[in-house]
Design a protein around this motif. Structure first.
Motif, PDB file in Angstrom:
ATOM      1  N   ARG A 304       1.028  -1.025   0.025  1.00 17.85           N
ATOM      2  CA  ARG A 304      -0.098   0.016   0.138  1.00 17.85           C
ATOM      3  C   ARG A 304       0.818   1.422   0.182  1.00 17.85           C
ATOM      4  NH1 ARG A 304      -4.672   1.710  -1.906  1.00 17.85           N
ATOM      5  NH2 ARG A 304      -5.833  -0.312  -1.160  1.00 17.85           N
ATOM      6  N   THR A 305       1.875   1.298   0.715  1.00 23.85           N
ATOM      7  CA  THR A 305       2.874   2.607   0.748  1.00 23.85           C
ATOM      8  C   THR A 305       3.851   2.447  -0.447  1.00 23.85           C
ATOM      9  OG1 THR A 305       4.473   1.416   2.377  1.00 23.85           O
ATOM     10  CG2 THR A 305       2.290   2.572   3.080  1.00 23.85           C
ATOM     11  N   GLY A 306       3.910   1.557  -1.260  1.00 19.98           N
ATOM     12  CA  GLY A 306       4.891   1.691  -2.415  1.00 19.98           C
ATOM     13  C   GLY A 306       6.118   0.667  -2.181  1.00 19.98           C
ATOM     14  N   GLN A 307       6.157   0.156  -0.903  1.00 13.93           N
ATOM     15  CA  GLN A 307       6.899  -0.934  -0.582  1.00 13.93           C
ATOM     16  C   GLN A 307       6.087  -2.072  -0.075  1.00 13.93           C
ATOM     17  OE1 GLN A 307      10.209  -1.340  -1.187  1.00 13.93           O
ATOM     18  NE2 GLN A 307      10.650   0.989  -1.616  1.00 13.93           N
ATOM     19  N   LEU A 308       6.579  -3.299  -0.162  1.00 14.13           N
ATOM     20  CA  LEU A 308       5.608  -4.416   0.220  1.00 14.13           C
ATOM     21  C   LEU A 308       5.271  -4.407   1.557  1.00 14.13           C
ATOM     22  CD1 LEU A 308       4.441  -7.150  -0.712  1.00 14.13           C
ATOM     23  CD2 LEU A 308       6.686  -8.248   0.339  1.00 14.13           C
ATOM     24  N   LEU A 376      -1.397 -13.018  -7.013  1.00 11.83           N
ATOM     25  CA  LEU A 376      -1.670 -12.024  -7.869  1.00 11.83           C
ATOM     26  C   LEU A 376      -0.715 -10.802  -7.505  1.00 11.83           C
ATOM     27  CD1 LEU A 376      -5.719 -12.017  -7.633  1.00 11.83           C
ATOM     28  CD2 LEU A 376      -4.421 -12.207  -9.827  1.00 11.83           C
ATOM     29  N   LEU A 377      -0.574 -10.664  -6.218  1.00 14.28           N
ATOM     30  CA  LEU A 377       0.501  -9.602  -5.918  1.00 14.28           C
ATOM     31  C   LEU A 377       1.851  -9.884  -6.519  1.00 14.28           C
ATOM     32  CD1 LEU A 377      -0.502  -8.760  -2.384  1.00 14.28           C
ATOM     33  CD2 LEU A 377      -0.502  -7.330  -4.306  1.00 14.28           C
ATOM     34  N   ARG A 378       2.330 -10.980  -6.406  1.00 15.84           N
ATOM     35  CA  ARG A 378       3.567 -11.576  -6.768  1.00 15.84           C
ATOM     36  C   ARG A 378       3.985 -11.656  -8.380  1.00 15.84           C
ATOM     37  NH1 ARG A 378       5.423 -16.431  -2.947  1.00 15.84           N
ATOM     38  NH2 ARG A 378       7.494 -15.767  -3.361  1.00 15.84           N
ATOM     39  N   HIS A 379       2.831 -11.777  -8.879  1.00 10.03           N
ATOM     40  CA  HIS A 379       3.142 -11.918 -10.614  1.00 10.03           C
ATOM     41  C   HIS A 379       2.199 -10.964 -11.051  1.00 10.03           C
ATOM     42  CE1 HIS A 379       5.247 -15.473  -9.443  1.00 10.03           C
ATOM     43  NE2 HIS A 379       4.212 -16.103  -8.662  1.00 10.03           N
ATOM     44  N   GLY A 380       1.550 -10.147 -10.579  1.00 14.19           N
ATOM     45  CA  GLY A 380       0.722  -9.180 -11.336  1.00 14.19           C
ATOM     46  C   GLY A 380       1.120  -7.717 -11.489  1.00 14.19           C
ATOM     47  N   GLY A 381       2.525  -7.530 -10.940  1.00 11.68           N
ATOM     48  CA  GLY A 381       2.845  -6.331 -11.166  1.00 11.68           C
ATOM     49  C   GLY A 381       2.468  -5.191 -10.109  1.00 11.68           C
ATOM     50  N   ARG A 383       3.957  -3.449  -7.967  1.00 15.56           N
ATOM     51  CA  ARG A 383       4.461  -2.247  -7.569  1.00 15.56           C
ATOM     52  C   ARG A 383       4.233  -1.081  -8.713  1.00 15.56           C
ATOM     53  NH1 ARG A 383       8.912  -1.643  -4.403  1.00 15.56           N
ATOM     54  NH2 ARG A 383       9.218  -3.901  -4.156  1.00 15.56           N
ATOM     55  N   GLU A 384       4.325  -1.828  -9.751  1.00 16.02           N
ATOM     56  CA  GLU A 384       3.905  -0.857 -11.133  1.00 16.02           C
ATOM     57  C   GLU A 384       2.554  -0.096 -10.938  1.00 16.02           C
ATOM     58  OE1 GLU A 384       5.090  -3.743 -11.430  1.00 16.02           O
ATOM     59  OE2 GLU A 384       7.203  -3.428 -12.139  1.00 16.02           O
ATOM     60  N   GLN A 385       1.504  -1.103 -10.374  1.00 19.04           N
ATOM     61  CA  GLN A 385       0.163  -0.648 -10.081  1.00 19.04           C
ATOM     62  C   GLN A 385       0.150   0.526  -8.982  1.00 19.04           C
ATOM     63  OE1 GLN A 385      -1.799  -4.235  -8.946  1.00 19.04           O
ATOM     64  NE2 GLN A 385      -2.710  -4.672 -10.924  1.00 19.04           N
ATOM     65  N   VAL A 386       0.862   0.291  -7.913  1.00 16.78           N
ATOM     66  CA  VAL A 386       0.814   1.378  -6.903  1.00 16.78           C
ATOM     67  C   VAL A 386       1.393   2.407  -7.382  1.00 16.78           C
ATOM     68  CG1 VAL A 386       1.890   1.914  -4.707  1.00 16.78           C
ATOM     69  CG2 VAL A 386       0.859  -0.418  -5.062  1.00 16.78           C
ATOM     70  N   TYR A 453      -5.830  -1.511  -6.209  1.00 11.05           N
ATOM     71  CA  TYR A 453      -4.622  -1.157  -7.125  1.00 11.05           C
ATOM     72  C   TYR A 453      -5.162  -1.248  -8.713  1.00 11.05           C
ATOM     73  CZ  TYR A 453      -1.760  -2.358  -2.995  1.00 11.05           C
ATOM     74  OH  TYR A 453      -1.294  -2.337  -1.702  1.00 11.05           O
ATOM     75  N   VAL A 454      -6.092  -1.849  -9.099  1.00  4.98           N
ATOM     76  CA  VAL A 454      -6.531  -1.789 -10.387  1.00  4.98           C
ATOM     77  C   VAL A 454      -7.308  -0.736 -10.958  1.00  4.98           C
ATOM     78  CG1 VAL A 454      -6.336  -4.489 -10.634  1.00  4.98           C
ATOM     79  CG2 VAL A 454      -8.424  -3.314  -9.777  1.00  4.98           C
ATOM     80  N   CYS A 455      -7.499   0.394 -10.090  1.00  3.44           N
ATOM     81  CA  CYS A 455      -7.946   1.518 -10.542  1.00  3.44           C
ATOM     82  C   CYS A 455      -7.315   2.098 -11.902  1.00  3.44           C
ATOM     83  CB  CYS A 455      -8.116   2.642  -9.291  1.00  3.44           C
ATOM     84  SG  CYS A 455      -9.494   2.383  -8.370  1.00  3.44           S
ATOM     85  N   THR A 456      -7.864   2.636 -12.523  1.00  4.25           N
ATOM     86  CA  THR A 456      -7.241   3.443 -13.618  1.00  4.25           C
ATOM     87  C   THR A 456      -7.366   4.689 -13.602  1.00  4.25           C
ATOM     88  OG1 THR A 456      -9.566   4.071 -14.631  1.00  4.25           O
ATOM     89  CG2 THR A 456      -8.841   1.690 -15.281  1.00  4.25           C
ATOM     90  N   ASP A 457      -6.410   5.150 -14.591  1.00  2.00           N
ATOM     91  CA  ASP A 457      -6.129   6.817 -14.375  1.00  2.00           C
ATOM     92  C   ASP A 457      -7.335   7.624 -14.480  1.00  2.00           C
ATOM     93  OD1 ASP A 457      -3.617   8.865 -14.460  1.00  2.00           O
ATOM     94  OD2 ASP A 457      -5.295   9.556 -15.689  1.00  2.00           O
ATOM     95  N   ASP A 458      -8.404   7.358 -15.184  1.00  2.00           N
ATOM     96  CA  ASP A 458      -9.635   7.896 -15.277  1.00  2.00           C
ATOM     97  C   ASP A 458     -10.512   7.806 -13.927  1.00  2.00           C
ATOM     98  OD1 ASP A 458      -9.097   8.724 -17.728  1.00  2.00           O
ATOM     99  OD2 ASP A 458     -10.233   7.473 -18.774  1.00  2.00           O
ATOM    100  N   GLU A 459     -10.384   6.651 -13.312  1.00  5.24           N
ATOM    101  CA  GLU A 459     -10.910   6.348 -11.995  1.00  5.24           C
ATOM    102  C   GLU A 459     -10.259   7.373 -10.987  1.00  5.24           C
ATOM    103  OE1 GLU A 459     -12.848   2.153 -12.808  1.00  5.24           O
ATOM    104  OE2 GLU A 459     -10.773   2.268 -11.888  1.00  5.24           O
ATOM    105  N   ILE A 460      -9.011   7.393 -10.818  1.00  9.03           N
ATOM    106  CA  ILE A 460      -8.334   8.139 -10.001  1.00  9.03           C
ATOM    107  C   ILE A 460      -8.880   9.770 -10.313  1.00  9.03           C
ATOM    108  CG2 ILE A 460      -5.981   9.032  -8.956  1.00  9.03           C
ATOM    109  CD1 ILE A 460      -6.951   6.089  -8.045  1.00  9.03           C
TER     110      ILE A 460
END
Length: 476
Positions: A304-308, A376-381, A383-386, A453-460
């Motif tokens: 959540r904070t950008g680190q695991l 899902l966290l380990r293999h779904g990217g 860090r890139e999502q956050v 974490y899967v929110c899109t840019d438009d949703e943010i």
């Protein structure tokens, strides 16, 4: 099981399949019964008692008809009794736990399989493969030396277990030393902290601004440390805080056995991001004074904070760590306490069993969901999502700091909070949010968002626009 789920996580990623994917996440509504929203909400008001709510003067509730990915299908009645229905972005990720969005196919399938095999069995004297695999995974992901996993029911329960571990560890130390000293029983905490709603957790939550003032006479009285400096505080300010805390804990070294903190980001205590250097200094102090450091990673863990882990920002390894909320991807309640072998072995050798055993500890369904979510966290990217959510909050939140009545707009990892100079009206803020297609649950002086974490840019962007509208209305 984990190998299969890892494969599915790679295939499914963050997403939906079939009709849900084709509709952009807002799958057609599924009506669970023929009862109208008016009937259901009237029955809710007559029988249910919602969290942080009164039964005599209840705040309005909204009926969830469906949920998919980042969206909730809500139905509600306005003050004139007119029914409304709308798909809205869940800015809260269901109190911060729904990392992968609703109805993630990997988690759904893991639950389906496990329900068909073994939905529950007691954990006393028995074990099962999902719990064993989850223990392996958590020990692997946790900071170095944390490898003994105690599975619990919820975040508050995990904090209770951690506090009991700390006190029982100190009893074990006194027995091992043979000096006859009295065990230390106090747990120090930070002002601004929130660790849960059970009695022990309440005792280490902020005694002034917290939600538990009316229970003050019934809970243990604990020492509190001044809230650490903010995230980007200068070294002089951080050093002064470390010196102050060192003095306070040195003076209490005969009664304090542990310190508990929410690493880097205090959640329900105000969405306050604090200095990693201060956390590193606190770790040095607790080591020097032979006190345990308990890291409450229930809200900050799993990226959540950008680190695991929040502790990773300070390269700190606690003695005990609690995790929860997002562990199952929001599908079921489960938490865990992860301790070092030093803590677990000392307790076991000198005091025997840890005296705690929840009925649903190690529930196989929850373990299967946790394994799927972590895959899902380990293999779904993640860090890139956050990082993407973080950048979107910064970009679309520009200007919020300058709005009337706003004291600060803060972003930390995949979280954002808008703080006002006065308490926020929950009904007003909720109503304005819904007008902009966003679900908020404000508290105190904060309107905040910890979205999936899967929110899109438009949703943010939509979340930030709704915050701006609330600020415009509140600042008038």
């Amino acid at each position: 099981m984990s190998t299969q789920l890892d494969h599915e996580a790679n295939v499914a990623g963050r997403g939906l399949t079939g009709d849900a994917a084709a509709s952009g996440g807002a799958a057609s509504a599924r009506v669970l019964s023929g009862r109208s929203a008016r009937e259901l909400l009237a029955s809710d008001q007559a029988h249910l008692w919602h969290p942080y709510a009164s039964t005599t003067t209840p705040t309005p509730v909204h009926l969830v008809r469906d949920a998919n990915r980042t969206l909730l299908d809500l139905e509600w009645l306005d003050s004139e009794g007119t029914t409304h229905r709308q798909w809205v972005v869940d800015a809260m990720a269901s109190w911060w736990c729904m990392l992968h969005g609703y109805r993630n196919p990997v988690i759904v399938e893991a639950l389906r399989r496990q329900a068909a095999e073994l939905p529950h069995v007691m954990f006393g004297g028995l074990t099962h493969e999902p719990a064993i695999e989850l223990g392996e995974v958590l020990a692997e992901l946790a900071p170095a030396d944390l490898n003994r996993v105690f599975l619990a029911d919820s975040g508050s329960v995990s904090v209770e277990v951690a506090l009991k571990m700390a006190r029982q560890y100190d009893i074990a130390l006194t027995r091992r030393s043979g000096t006859g000293r009295s065990p230390r029983t106090k747990i120090a905490a930070l002002f601004g902290a929130y660790h849960g709603d059970t009695l022990g957790a309440m005792s280490v939550s902020d005694p002034v601004t917290g939600m538990h003032a009316m229970y003050a006479g019934a809970i243990p009285q604990q020492p509190f440390l001044r809230r650490p400096p903010v995230w980007d505080a200068g070294s002089d300010e951080v050093d002064a805080w470390i010196d102050e805390v060192d003095d306070q804990l040195c003076a209490a070294r005969d009664e304090v056995c542990a310190v508990i903190v929410e690493p880097i980001l205090q959640g329900a205590g105000g969405m306050y991001a604090w200095s990693p250097a201060a956390l590193a200094g606190l770790r040095r102090i607790t080591r020097n004074l032979d006190m345990l450091l308990i890291a409450d990673e229930i809200a900050t863990g799993f990226g959540r904070t950008g680190q695991l882990w929040g502790c990773d920002h300070a390269r700190v390894v606690p003695d005990i760590m609690t995790v929860g909320k997002a562990m199952t991807g929001g599908s079921l309640t489960q938490a865990a306490v992860i301790a070092t072998e030093q803590v677990a072995g000392t307790i076991s050798e000198y005091t025997g069993a840890l005296m705690h055993g929840p009925t649903f500890m190690g529930n196989p369904l929850a373990c299967a969901a946790s394994l799927a979510s972590i895959a899902l966290l380990r293999h779904g990217g993640w860090r890139e999502q956050v990082n993407r959510v973080n950048r979107a909050f910064i970009e679309h939140g520009r200007g919020l700091n300058e709005m009337p009545g706003v004291t600060q707009f803060r972003v930390c990892g995949a979280s954002a909070s808008l703080e006002f100079d006065q308490p926020v009206s929950i009904p007003v803020a909720t109503s304005i949010g819904l007008e902009h297609g966003v679900w908020f649950r404000p508290f105190g002086r904060l309107v905040y968002s910890l979205p999936p974490y899967v929110c899109t840019d438009d949703e943010i962007a939509r979340i930030c626009a709704a915050m701006a509208a609330i600020a415009e209305a509140t600042g008038q």
